[in-house]
Design an enzyme around this catalytic site. Structure first.
Site, mmCIF file in Angstrom:
data_model
loop_
_atom_site.group_PDB
_atom_site.id
_atom_site.type_symbol
_atom_site.label_atom_id
_atom_site.label_comp_id
_atom_site.label_asym_id
_atom_site.label_seq_id
_atom_site.Cartn_x
_atom_site.Cartn_y
_atom_site.Cartn_z
ATOM 1 N N GLU A 23 48.284 50.011 44.227
ATOM 2 C CA GLU A 23 47.376 49.036 43.626
ATOM 3 C C GLU A 23 45.938 49.435 43.923
ATOM 4 O O GLU A 23 45.407 49.074 44.987
ATOM 5 C CB GLU A 23 47.633 47.645 44.209
ATOM 6 C CG GLU A 23 49.019 47.108 43.942
ATOM 7 C CD GLU A 23 48.996 45.596 43.824
ATOM 8 O OE1 GLU A 23 49.378 45.105 42.774
ATOM 9 O OE2 GLU A 23 48.567 44.921 44.769
ATOM 10 N N GLU B 196 44.329 41.918 49.232
ATOM 11 C CA GLU B 196 43.642 40.654 49.567
ATOM 12 C C GLU B 196 43.911 40.258 51.013
ATOM 13 O O GLU B 196 43.048 39.715 51.695
ATOM 14 C CB GLU B 196 44.073 39.549 48.581
ATOM 15 C CG GLU B 196 43.434 39.759 47.216
ATOM 16 C CD GLU B 196 44.193 39.171 46.046
ATOM 17 O OE1 GLU B 196 45.106 38.346 46.258
ATOM 18 O OE2 GLU B 196 43.883 39.562 44.905
ATOM 19 N N HIS C 153 49.119 43.551 50.994
ATOM 20 C CA HIS C 153 48.330 43.369 49.764
ATOM 21 C C HIS C 153 46.848 43.504 50.104
ATOM 22 O O HIS C 153 46.403 43.075 51.172
ATOM 23 C CB HIS C 153 48.617 42.001 49.145
ATOM 24 C CG HIS C 153 48.049 41.849 47.773
ATOM 25 N ND1 HIS C 153 46.719 41.560 47.546
ATOM 26 C CD2 HIS C 153 48.613 41.989 46.554
ATOM 27 C CE1 HIS C 153 46.506 41.512 46.245
ATOM 28 N NE2 HIS C 153 47.639 41.775 45.614
ATOM 29 N N ASN D 143 53.301 38.498 41.497
ATOM 30 C CA ASN D 143 52.576 37.946 42.645
ATOM 31 C C ASN D 143 51.756 36.761 42.155
ATOM 32 O O ASN D 143 50.719 36.937 41.520
ATOM 33 C CB ASN D 143 51.652 39.022 43.242
ATOM 34 C CG ASN D 143 50.817 38.478 44.394
ATOM 35 O OD1 ASN D 143 51.062 37.381 44.884
ATOM 36 N ND2 ASN D 143 49.825 39.253 44.819
ATOM 37 N N SER E 137 45.805 44.727 37.052
ATOM 38 C CA SER E 137 45.496 44.334 35.682
ATOM 39 C C SER E 137 46.538 44.784 34.663
ATOM 40 O O SER E 137 46.203 45.135 33.526
ATOM 41 C CB SER E 137 44.092 44.825 35.288
ATOM 42 O OG SER E 137 43.117 44.207 36.111
ATOM 43 N N GLY F 173 47.794 38.305 37.654
ATOM 44 C CA GLY F 173 47.380 37.312 36.652
ATOM 45 C C GLY F 173 48.379 37.104 35.518
ATOM 46 O O GLY F 173 48.705 35.959 35.171
ATOM 47 N N LYS G 18 50.182 34.670 43.959
ATOM 48 C CA LYS G 18 49.067 34.344 44.868
ATOM 49 C C LYS G 18 49.073 32.824 45.135
ATOM 50 O O LYS G 18 50.146 32.250 45.266
ATOM 51 C CB LYS G 18 47.737 34.832 44.297
ATOM 52 C CG LYS G 18 47.828 36.270 43.796
ATOM 53 C CD LYS G 18 46.516 36.886 43.506
ATOM 54 C CE LYS G 18 46.734 38.247 42.860
ATOM 55 N NZ LYS G 18 45.551 39.055 42.772
HETATM 56 C C1 PEP Z 1 47.952 41.820 42.412
HETATM 57 O O1 PEP Z 1 47.365 40.863 42.882
HETATM 58 O O2 PEP Z 1 48.805 42.410 43.077
HETATM 59 C C2 PEP Z 1 47.609 42.233 41.069
HETATM 60 C C3 PEP Z 1 48.025 43.385 40.649
HETATM 61 O O3 PEP Z 1 46.829 41.360 40.339
HETATM 62 P P1 PEP Z 1 46.393 41.554 38.792
HETATM 63 O O4 PEP Z 1 47.641 41.913 38.023
HETATM 64 O O5 PEP Z 1 45.856 40.212 38.407
HETATM 65 O O6 PEP Z 1 45.394 42.626 38.762
#
Ligand code: PEP
Length: 250
Positions: free
Chosen positions: A162, A93, A91, A10, A207, A229, A12
């Site tokens: 998540e 966000e 998601h 992802n 993460s 990320g 973003k």
């Molecule tokens: C995400 O945005 O779905 C995600 C898991 O981000 P990160 O891996 O940065 O925590």
């Protein structure tokens, strides 16, 4: 039954045509396996990816409408035309920043499936909800909103657990925490359809990086990851893809 792994990226609101090239080059060096890789860049980069890559692509969200006067929105069909076969739905966000509630998430998932896209449904609890021991209640509610009235959608979905507190914080769930929650999710999915619950790919997201992914992928009910990320770093993302294929489970 052995589920084949899936790793989704992802991006973003990050990335560039240069990163498309770098990611395509890094992933093209991976040995052939049964792993499905799905990269979800900003929608404007989908056509560029389609030209240079062989792995699957996905959108980061979609409209629940087919078409119409919805400025700025993207329909399932537009995403498909740009090269997407998957789409992230719900998601955290989007749930938080765009006020997407369970009903809207359900409508989006239904639209995705109707158009032939594979939805990656994101569910997860906040830190406060976990501390109040409401994790299972929250996840059950998020799943019920989508599948209780339309259990047939489960066979066409991928689920991503998540935990909101782990997204972008550098604090992943421990493998044991993640496995316990994935096992609960799979058990809950069995209420809709036992066969589809066994077959459902349940990804962990929050993460994930090259250092912590192997222990997560060893867990019986973790079938891959949704990576934020670390998916912006081609070499690290390729390492995560490699790790899931090397962590073969019983
Ligand atoms: C995400 O945005 O779905 C995600 C898991 O981000 P990160 O891996 O940065 O925590």
């Amino acid at each position: 039954m052995q589920r084949t792994p899936l790793i989704a990226a992802n991006w973003k609101m990050h990335g560039s045509t240069a990163l498309v090239q770098q990611m395509s080059a890094a992933l093209s060096e991976l040995p052939p396996t049964n792993l499905t890789i799905v990269v979800c860049p900003p929608a404007t980069l989908l056509p560029r990816f389609s030209q240079v890559s062989s792995f699957a692509l996905g959108g980061q969200t979609l409209s629940h409408e087919v078409s119409g006067a919805y400025t700025g929105e993207l329909s399932a069909e537009l995403l498909q035309e740009a090269g997407a076969h998957y789409v992230i739905v719900g998601h955290s966000e989007r749930r938080t920043l765009n006020n997407e509630d369970d009903a809207l998430v359900a409508a989006k998932l239904e639209r995705a499936v109707a158009a032939g896209l594979i939805p990656i449904l994101c569910i997860g609890e906040t830190l406060a909800q976990r501390q109040q021991e409401k994790t299972e209640q929250v996840l059950a509610q998020q799943l019920d909103a989508v599948y209780a009235s339309q259990p047939e959608l489960l066979a066409k979905s991928v689920i991503a657990y998540e935990p909101v507190w782990a997204i972008g914080t550098g604090e992943s769930a421990t493998p044991e925490q993640a496995q316990a929650t994935h096992a609960f999710i799979r058990q809950h999915l069995a209420q809709y359809d036992t066969q589809s619950a066994v077959r459902a790919k349940i990804l962990y997201g929050g993460s994930v990086n090259a250092g912590n992914c192997a222990a997560l992928f060893q867990q019986a009910d973790i079938d891959g990851a949704l990576v934020g990320g670390a998916s912006l770093k081609p070499a690290e993302f390729a390492q995560i893809c490699l790790a899931v294929t090397q962590g073969a489970k019983e």
